[in-house]
Design an enzyme around this catalytic site. Structure first.
Site, mmCIF file in Angstrom:
data_model
loop_
_atom_site.group_PDB
_atom_site.id
_atom_site.type_symbol
_atom_site.label_atom_id
_atom_site.label_comp_id
_atom_site.label_asym_id
_atom_site.label_seq_id
_atom_site.Cartn_x
_atom_site.Cartn_y
_atom_site.Cartn_z
ATOM 1 N N ASP A 180 -1.206 -3.923 -5.701
ATOM 2 C CA ASP A 180 -0.402 -3.415 -6.399
ATOM 3 C C ASP A 180 0.997 -3.525 -6.259
ATOM 4 O OD1 ASP A 180 -0.128 -1.091 -8.321
ATOM 5 O OD2 ASP A 180 0.204 0.127 -6.525
ATOM 6 N N CYS A 182 3.349 -1.310 -12.278
ATOM 7 C CA CYS A 182 3.522 -0.033 -13.229
ATOM 8 C C CYS A 182 4.676 -0.352 -14.170
ATOM 9 C CB CYS A 182 3.804 1.275 -12.409
ATOM 10 S SG CYS A 182 5.114 0.769 -11.444
ATOM 11 N N ARG A 207 8.373 2.874 4.906
ATOM 12 C CA ARG A 207 7.408 3.130 3.813
ATOM 13 C C ARG A 207 6.058 3.192 4.360
ATOM 14 N NH1 ARG A 207 8.367 3.459 -1.787
ATOM 15 N NH2 ARG A 207 6.217 2.666 -2.275
ATOM 16 N N GLU A 216 1.737 -2.457 4.545
ATOM 17 C CA GLU A 216 3.188 -2.151 3.690
ATOM 18 C C GLU A 216 4.189 -3.003 4.529
ATOM 19 O OE1 GLU A 216 4.287 -0.809 1.290
ATOM 20 O OE2 GLU A 216 6.275 -1.505 1.640
ATOM 21 N N ALA A 227 0.578 -1.208 0.054
ATOM 22 C CA ALA A 227 0.134 0.002 -0.029
ATOM 23 C C ALA A 227 0.653 1.300 -0.132
ATOM 24 C CB ALA A 227 -1.080 -0.192 1.140
ATOM 25 N N ALA A 228 2.164 1.382 0.530
ATOM 26 C CA ALA A 228 2.848 2.687 0.423
ATOM 27 C C ALA A 228 3.207 3.157 -0.895
ATOM 28 C CB ALA A 228 3.979 2.522 1.492
ATOM 29 N N PRO A 229 3.189 4.435 -1.200
ATOM 30 C CA PRO A 229 2.835 5.316 0.109
ATOM 31 C C PRO A 229 1.402 5.695 0.290
ATOM 32 C CG PRO A 229 3.481 6.427 -1.991
ATOM 33 C CD PRO A 229 3.535 4.919 -2.437
ATOM 34 N N GLY A 230 0.604 5.168 -0.564
ATOM 35 C CA GLY A 230 -1.016 5.323 -0.024
ATOM 36 C C GLY A 230 -1.796 5.912 -1.190
ATOM 37 N N LYS A 235 -3.413 4.412 -3.600
ATOM 38 C CA LYS A 235 -4.449 3.831 -3.747
ATOM 39 C C LYS A 235 -5.238 3.465 -2.602
ATOM 40 C CE LYS A 235 -2.245 1.721 -7.803
ATOM 41 N NZ LYS A 235 -0.970 2.592 -7.828
HETATM 42 C C1 LIG Z 1 4.027 -0.406 -6.290
HETATM 43 S S1 LIG Z 1 4.234 0.169 -4.634
HETATM 44 C C2 LIG Z 1 2.812 0.429 -4.013
HETATM 45 C C3 LIG Z 1 2.221 1.554 -4.323
HETATM 46 C C4 LIG Z 1 1.093 1.882 -3.765
HETATM 47 N N1 LIG Z 1 -0.096 0.994 -3.946
HETATM 48 C C5 LIG Z 1 0.470 3.525 -3.897
HETATM 49 O O1 LIG Z 1 -0.561 3.407 -4.574
HETATM 50 O O2 LIG Z 1 0.977 4.408 -3.368
HETATM 51 C C6 LIG Z 1 4.680 -1.679 -4.102
HETATM 52 C C7 LIG Z 1 4.706 -1.748 -2.799
HETATM 53 O O3 LIG Z 1 5.097 -3.035 -2.334
HETATM 54 C C8 LIG Z 1 5.994 -3.256 -1.406
HETATM 55 N N2 LIG Z 1 6.771 -4.645 -1.393
HETATM 56 C C9 LIG Z 1 7.908 -4.825 -1.532
HETATM 57 N N3 LIG Z 1 8.255 -6.087 -1.308
HETATM 58 C C10 LIG Z 1 7.003 -6.782 -1.125
HETATM 59 C C11 LIG Z 1 6.729 -8.027 -0.669
HETATM 60 N N4 LIG Z 1 7.644 -9.246 -0.812
HETATM 61 N N5 LIG Z 1 5.490 -8.178 -0.311
HETATM 62 C C12 LIG Z 1 4.402 -7.327 -0.080
HETATM 63 N N6 LIG Z 1 4.969 -5.932 -0.609
HETATM 64 C C13 LIG Z 1 6.209 -5.822 -1.174
HETATM 65 C C14 LIG Z 1 7.013 -1.978 -1.768
HETATM 66 O O4 LIG Z 1 7.821 -1.657 -0.527
HETATM 67 C C15 LIG Z 1 6.186 -1.165 -2.171
HETATM 68 O O5 LIG Z 1 5.827 0.049 -1.351
#
Ligand SMILES: C[S@@+](CC[C@H](N)C(=O)[O-])C[C@H]1O[C@@H](n2cnc3c(N)ncnc32)[C@H](O)[C@@H]1O
Length: 442
Positions: free
Chosen positions: A177, A230, A137, A132, A109-112, A114
């Site tokens: 995401d 993305c 983050r 997250e 979810a980070a940084p948030g 969505k």
């Molecule tokens: C694309 S970003 C999310 C963006 C967020 N949904 C938004 O809209 O602001 C993907 C996130 O997945 C986290 N991530 C990294 N490895 C992960 C794992 N093994 N399991 C779950 N989340 C993970 C990252 O730290 C990152 O914050």
């Protein structure tokens, strides 16, 4: 740009490759998304922040010119009236089609971006769990959720498999995401390009499978899962979805149900017309979205609900002094007082950073209010003591100065254009500044 990456794009795009190459010379799309829990389009437009062009993806999202500066420090942003988000990044939540009352899990979810969009769609109904994995983050996620005013939610900082096992079968909607190779973000983050390699793409795809397997556990029977990235690579998109569906035959790929973007790339017998891709040629920055339904069967764990804690009398006094109508649920955890509209739930293994609205912290025999208490959109019309600042006063407040405003004693919500943005404490002569030090503008 790495040749190997561009060769792959040529393969994917064929005749359209030149158009894609052209977009690499252009700037990034930028945008804002209005927070309907605090404001509306008319109000934001009347502020004349900058030129705003509606997007076809989300009715609250607008493109803004690339060179607009300092919007992050604008009082409307700090009061949570809008979120800075490029419109195509709002596409996955539009596909998720959140309905009032849904229980929604945003697993990465980070940084948030969505999560704040989902919170707005829930509009204080249902329940949102925003998770997250990365601790730093997760704190940024929490501060964005706080600024935007959400309280019917839980912010967690846990590995997906732990959370999804503890909340097995609890969610109507799950958004993954996923962390990805970020090919759609190369223009914005050159580091993503430095890190790019086919090995990294494959490593991301492996990680995505593991996250999806966990997400599957958390989804209810008949629930909806949206998977988004993305990035352009087929390994992380069509191929990931295909492998997931092979492993979970009770999951069905369904139509994304939207008319923005374009169909996916063909892969084996996956119905690629059901998934959506947004390419830079589609006024976006490279998103992939797949929507799936779980037919089940799926059992659900029965979550333990917490009963209201008895509150010390000075906390009750504070709440009845500040609010003209209380929220029905409250708990005290490690001397922090939390409020909520629906019962708090208890989890044992998941690291919960916050559940509900953090009203304040008990220090000796008093309560020190928290910023969240004054940004929570559910409480915006309930403050009994509120002072609406002028533009100059608001600027001084955001810089950390006290207000030369007499006649107020005790804690008081401070608003800009009638939107609470923080709080102070009056002594009859001045209002002392309680805007968190780390948030002050310099
Ligand atoms: C694309 S970003 C999310 C963006 C967020 N949904 C938004 O809209 O602001 C993907 C996130 O997945 C986290 N991530 C990294 N490895 C992960 C794992 N093994 N399991 C779950 N989340 C993970 C990252 O730290 C990152 O914050």
């Amino acid at each position: 740009m790495k040749e190997q990456f561009l060769d792959r794009m040529k393969r994917y795009l064929g005749d359209e490759y030149e158009a894609y190459e052209q977009t690499l010379q252009e700037g990034m799309y930028r945008g804002i998304r209005i927070n309907p829990c605090k404001s509306d389009i008319e109000e934001i437009k009347a502020l004349s922040l900058c030129e705003m062009t509606p997007s076809k993806i989300c009715s609250d999202s607008f493109y803004i010119p690339e060179d607009v500066a300092h919007l992050g420090n604008h009082p409307a942003h700090l009061a949570g009236l809008f979120y800075m988000q490029e419109p195509s990044a709002s596409s996955a939540v539009e596909v998720l089609d959140v309905q009032a009352g849904d229980w929604v899990l945003d697993l990465c979810a980070a940084p948030g971006g969505k999560s704040t969009q989902i919170g707005a769609k829930l509009h204080h109904t249902g329940f949102l769990v925003s998770n997250e994995i990365d601790a730093k983050r997760a704190v940024i996620l929490m501060s964005n959720m706080e600024r935007m005013g959400f309280g019917e939610c839980m912010i967690t900082n846990t590995r997906p498999e732990i959370l999804c096992e503890e909340m097995m079968g609890c969610f109507d909607k799950v958004l993954v995401d996923a962390p990805c190779s970020g090919e759609g973000m190369f223009k914005k983050h050159s580091k993503a390009m430095d890190d790019w390699s086919e090995e990294h793409v494959c490593a991301c795809a492996t990680r995505q499978q593991l996250i999806l397997d966990s997400a599957y556990e958390a989804l209810k029977q008949d629930g909806i899962m949206v998977y988004s990235t993305c990035t352009y690579s087929m390994e992380e998109n069509e191929e990931t979805v295909y492998a997931f569906l092979e492993k979970h035959p009770d999951m069905e790929l369904i139509d994304a149900g939207v008319n923005f973007g374009r169909v996916g790339f063909p892969y084996k017998n996956l119905d690629h017309t059901l998934v959506r891709r947004i390419l830079p040629m589609d006024q976006g920055e490279g998103h992939f979205i797949a929507k799936m339904k779980k037919h089940g069967p799926q059992q659900s764990v029965k979550l333990k609900k917490l009963t209201n804690d008895g509150l010390p009398s000075f906390v009750n006094d504070f709440l009845s002094n500040q609010l003209n109508e209380a929220l029905p649920y409250h708990i005290v955890l490690y001397d922090k007082v939390y409020l909520k509209n629906t019962p708090f739930i208890k989890l044992k293994k998941t690291r919960i950073l916050r559940q509900g609205i953090l009203a304040g912290e008990i220090i000796k025999n008093r309560i020190e209010p928290h910023q969240h208490f004054y940004t929570a959109s559910l409480l915006q019309n309930r403050y009994q003591h509120i002072y609406d600042m002028s533009e100059d006063e608001c600027h001084a407040f955001l810089e950390g100065n006290q207000l030369s405003v007499s006649g107020y004693k005790g804690f008081i919500a401070l608003s800009w254009h009638h939107h609470p943005i923080g709080f102070g404490k009056g002594d009859g002569m001045v209002i002392k500044n309680k805007y968190p030090k780390g948030m002050r503008i310099r």
